[in-house]
Every structure is written in C-alpha cells, then in structure tokens.
Design an enzyme around this catalytic site. Structure first.
Site: not given
Length: 277
Positions: A90, A167
């Site tokens: 990420d 997420d």
C-alpha cells in the site's frame, strides 16, 4: 419440476423448487433477484453522485462481509505476515509510484477512481469531486463517504472521501481471527475481538485526521495495520496467551471436534440405509 415445502412454521425457509434432481429454495431465488436488481440499478445510475453512493456502499458492505465469511486466517503469525506485506504494498503504490509515473499521480488513486478520473489525493483515501455530469467510468471497488461540510459550501458539487475495500477486508481478517480465538479460549466478553475492533476504529480516525491535516491522501493500512497488530499482540502478552495466540493451534481442533458428532450421525444414517436431516 416440482414444489416441496416443510411445516407451516418453516414454510419461508424450506419452500423449494426442484428441477432435474436439483432443488433451490424460494428464499435463495428471491435473494438472488434482489441482488441482481440492485446490481443492475447501480450499473445504470453509477454516474449519478447525488444518491448512488448509498447503493455502492451497501454493495461494498455486502462484498466485504461475504469475503470475511469465506476466507479465514488460522493463526496470528499468518496475520502478521499478510498484513505487513500488504502494508508495504500500500505504501509503495501510494508514495513511491508518483515518482515513477509520467503524470506524477498515484497508481492506487487511478485504479480506485477509474479511468479518466480527476480525483484529488494520493491514496486509497482521497477527496473526489462528485460531478454528476462527469463521463468517466467509476469502479465499485471503494466505499464513498460524502463530505457534507463541502456540500454546504458548494451546492453544485459533492465531494467524497473514499476507502478501498482492501482497507476493510485486510484488517478485518485479523478482527475475525480475534473473534475465533475468543471463542476457542472461552472469553465470554470477547476481549480480543472488541479490542481489535476498537483499534481498527482508532486507526481509521487517525487516517482521516492525518489526511485532513496534511491535505493529502494517506494509505489507510499505514495506520490500520500497526494499530490492530500491536493492540492484539500486547493484549495477548498481558494475558499470557501469546504462544497460543501466535500459533492458533487449537482453533481448528475445536472446529473439528464440533463436526465429529455430525459426521458420525451422517455415517450412521448411511450405513443403516436412512438419510438423516
């Protein structure tokens, strides 16, 4: 094709349609019709930002819950490895890829917003203008949270903060493991589950706070992963259960033992020539 049903009190649950030795419950057919209808509505009105974000978020919640129900992690060691690797992933695609792309934009943002989007931000959590006349395609891979304060200032445009499904799902796998560990240890108060869920909420608030203060998008996993992992590990150490929490060796033993009576009954039914319900 034939119709079959159970007792009157359980009619809604067991009423089914059979065709060529295959049986489908009416409840499943109705649920499939509702799901297909909602998906078609989203596909038709996906560019109308005034209200379609509600349906997109509902579809996202259903997708995340189904994923967490289908996939499970067996121990904390796998949770640490998976969450740490995806944290690096990420951060790389949020902070490093702008230096590698010709236009200096994050690949993560372009994937989340769809081709041709002109979003503002550099991560999974960004601010995007909700222009209902925009023609670029939006992909249903993010949760969209409207910024009502921005709407009050500009009634012609809506702005959204977005949160990627990853997420939610990636830390959610750890939260789900904490719940299973509570069940295995017999923790009636679900101390691991509640602590990890609260840590996730704190990490999410921290993500949005940093985004607002820095006025730039942030990789949510950068805050969610440390909050959830550290909270779970510290709690296990304080309760002196870290060895079991790390290996998770007993989780599936309990599940296997709970299935044994069902398997034995099924085997007994087959051996006696009687099918058990």
């Amino acid at each position: 094709m034939s119709l079959s049903s159970g007792s009157d009190s359980e009619l809604c649950c067991f009423f089914s349609v059979s065709c060529r030795e295959r049986s489908v419950s009416v409840r499943s057919l109705l649920l499939a019709a509702v799901c297909i209808t909602l998906s078609v509505i989203w596909g038709v009105y996906r560019n109308d930002d005034r209200w379609i974000w509600i349906l997109q978020d509902l579809l996202g919640v259903a997708f995340c819950l189904n994923f967490l129900k289908t996939i499970s992690l067996s121990n904390f060691k796998i949770c640490v490895i998976l969450l740490s690797l995806l944290l690096v992933y990420d951060v790389f695609f949020v902070f490093i890829t702008p230096f590698l792309t010709p236009n200096g934009e994050s690949i993560m943002v372009q994937v989340a917003l769809g081709p041709g989007a002109g979003g503002k931000g550099d991560s999974n959590v960004v601010e995007v203008p909700g222009d209902q006349t925009s023609s670029y395609e939006k992909l249903p891979v993010v949760m969209r949270i409207p910024q009502f304060s921005a709407l009050a200032q500009n009634l012609c445009m809506m702005q959204f903060s977005i949160l990627g499904y990853g997420d939610i799902i990636i830390p959610g796998l750890l939260v789900a493991y904490c719940h299973r560990f509570d069940v295995w240890m017999g923790n009636s108060r679900r101390i691991y589950f509640i602590s990890c869920a609260v840590a996730y909420a704190v990490g999410l608030v921290l993500t949005f706070a940093v985004m607002l203060l820095s006025k730039m998008g942030q990789p949510a996993l950068l805050y969610l992963v440390p909050c959830t992992l550290l909270t779970s590990a510290v709690l296990a150490c304080v309760r002196k259960e870290f060895r079991h929490f790390w290996s998770g060796s007993g989780t599936y033993q309990v599940l296997d033992e709970s299935r044994k009576p069902l398997l034995s009954e099924g085997d007994a039914g087959r051996s006696g020539g009687v099918r058990s319900c």
